[in-house]
Design a protein around this motif. Structure first.
Motif, PDB file in Angstrom:
ATOM      1  N   THR A 214     -44.839  56.567 -24.737  1.00 49.71           N
ATOM      2  CA  THR A 214     -44.265  56.825 -23.415  1.00 49.71           C
ATOM      3  C   THR A 214     -42.834  57.329 -23.522  1.00 49.71           C
ATOM      4  N   VAL A 215     -42.501  58.317 -22.686  1.00 47.67           N
ATOM      5  CA  VAL A 215     -41.126  58.784 -22.532  1.00 47.67           C
ATOM      6  C   VAL A 215     -40.787  58.755 -21.046  1.00 47.67           C
ATOM      7  N   HIS A 216     -39.619  58.209 -20.738  1.00 49.94           N
ATOM      8  CA  HIS A 216     -39.147  58.111 -19.364  1.00 49.94           C
ATOM      9  C   HIS A 216     -38.181  59.264 -19.101  1.00 49.94           C
ATOM     10  N   VAL A 217     -38.467  60.072 -18.063  1.00 43.63           N
ATOM     11  CA  VAL A 217     -37.664  61.256 -17.734  1.00 43.63           C
ATOM     12  C   VAL A 217     -37.009  61.042 -16.374  1.00 43.63           C
ATOM     13  N   MET A 218     -35.706  61.346 -16.285  1.00 39.85           N
ATOM     14  CA  MET A 218     -34.965  61.233 -15.026  1.00 39.85           C
ATOM     15  C   MET A 218     -34.127  62.485 -14.814  1.00 39.85           C
ATOM     16  N   TRP A 219     -33.741  62.740 -13.556  1.00 33.07           N
ATOM     17  CA  TRP A 219     -32.932  63.918 -13.238  1.00 33.07           C
ATOM     18  C   TRP A 219     -32.215  63.701 -11.907  1.00 33.07           C
TER      19      TRP A 219
END
Length: 314
Positions: A43-48
């Motif tokens: 899992t990779v958590h992506v935010m922006w």
């Protein structure tokens, strides 16, 4: 010479063309501040940060190694990309789009490598401790905490507002800055540690803060120091300090999970100092509630909501 009917049709066509909304051909700006954090082997958590548009951003696309893997609404500024291979590098970009289908340029590319596959691990980390929060103007806050411990290692810290995850940082972090908050609003934050096997720790202590009001806005009128405890048999007890309004506060509104539940009215003069209210619930043990309160002000209007509290039915 045109017939009257033809003249009428021509006039209607002209009016329609004059009043038509111009076509939207302008794309949104590219999302900024994109981060990618590997929280486990898959899992990779992506935010922006939110993009802008001359009308409105309606959604976001998350791209993994050049391939679109997520379509998300405009209200969502973070997501988990799951089902990845262990110990594998990946590249992520985010694009915004509007109602006309215009897509922004891709954001800056960020890289993250999933963690190596872990052996069987069912032991969660300990809870982070010493969480403290400080407002940073009217729309941001800074959080700090003491690291958790784990039998392998901490891979991420998840920040929760009430019972909703709003931010994730790497397991080496001991603090973070939150943006996009509302002016003059009471918040309650907790932090959980997570390891490579996706075991999450218990909640840290709760840290309350109230952001600075907008220029010219009145001071915050939220009840403070709200505490919620559950007793066996389905009873919940609340204690809090009513706001100082210049007059006794005789009414409070209780909201459960964002919905109005009841009005708390004192039959006589309200108690001095902290107030207490106990109420029954019928949901089964294990049910979680998020509770907030607000007070009726001397002018008859309702004040600001308290920082939320989460409680589990016993």
């Amino acid at each position: 010479m045109l017939a009257p009917a033809a003249l009428l049709a021509l006039a209607l066509t002209a009016c329609s063309a004059a009043g038509a909304e111009p076509e939207d051909t302008r794309a949104p700006t590219a999302p900024t501040g994109v981060t990618a954090t590997s929280g486990s082997s898959t899992t990779v958590h992506v935010m922006w940060n939110a993009a802008t548009d001359d009308r409105a951003v309606t959604g976001y696309e998350v791209h993994l190694d050049g391939r679109k893997v997520k379509d998300l609404p405009a209200t969502t500024l973070m997501t988990d990309v799951v089902g990845l291979a262990p110990a594998t590098p990946h590249r992520f970009t985010v694009r915004a789009r509007d109602a006309a289908g215009n897509a922004s340029p891709p954001s800056a590319t960020v890289a993250a490598t999933t963690l190596p596959a872990a052996t069987e691990d069912r032991t969660p980390p300990t809870a982070p401790t010493g969480l403290r929060a400080a407002p940073d103007g009217s729309r941001a806050a800074t959080l700090r905490w003491t690291p958790a411990r784990d039998d392998t290692r901490i891979t991420a810290y998840d920040v929760y507002q009430a019972d909703t995850r709003v931010h994730t940082v790497p397991g080496t972090a001991t603090g973070t800055r939150l943006t996009g908050l509302r002016p003059g609003t009471a918040y309650a934050f907790t932090v959980r540690a997570r390891d490579a096997a996706e075991n999450s720790s218990p909640d840290s202590n709760t840290a309350d803060l109230t952001t600075a009001p907008a220029p010219g806005a009145p001071p915050n009128t939220a009840p403070t120091d709200l505490a919620a405890t559950a007793a066996k048999g389905g009873e919940i007890t609340l204690t809090w300090t009513p706001p100082k309004t210049g007059a006794p506060v005789t009414h409070h509104e209780l909201h459960l999970n964002g919905r109005f539940a009841t009005t708390i009215v004192w039959g006589t003069a309200p108690p001095p100092g902290r107030a207490t209210y106990t109420f029954p619930v019928t949901d089964p043990p294990g049910t979680r509630y998020t509770l907030t309160l607000r007070a009726r002000l001397p002018d008859g209007t309702w004040g600001d909501f308290s920082a939320p509290r989460t409680v589990t039915v016993r």
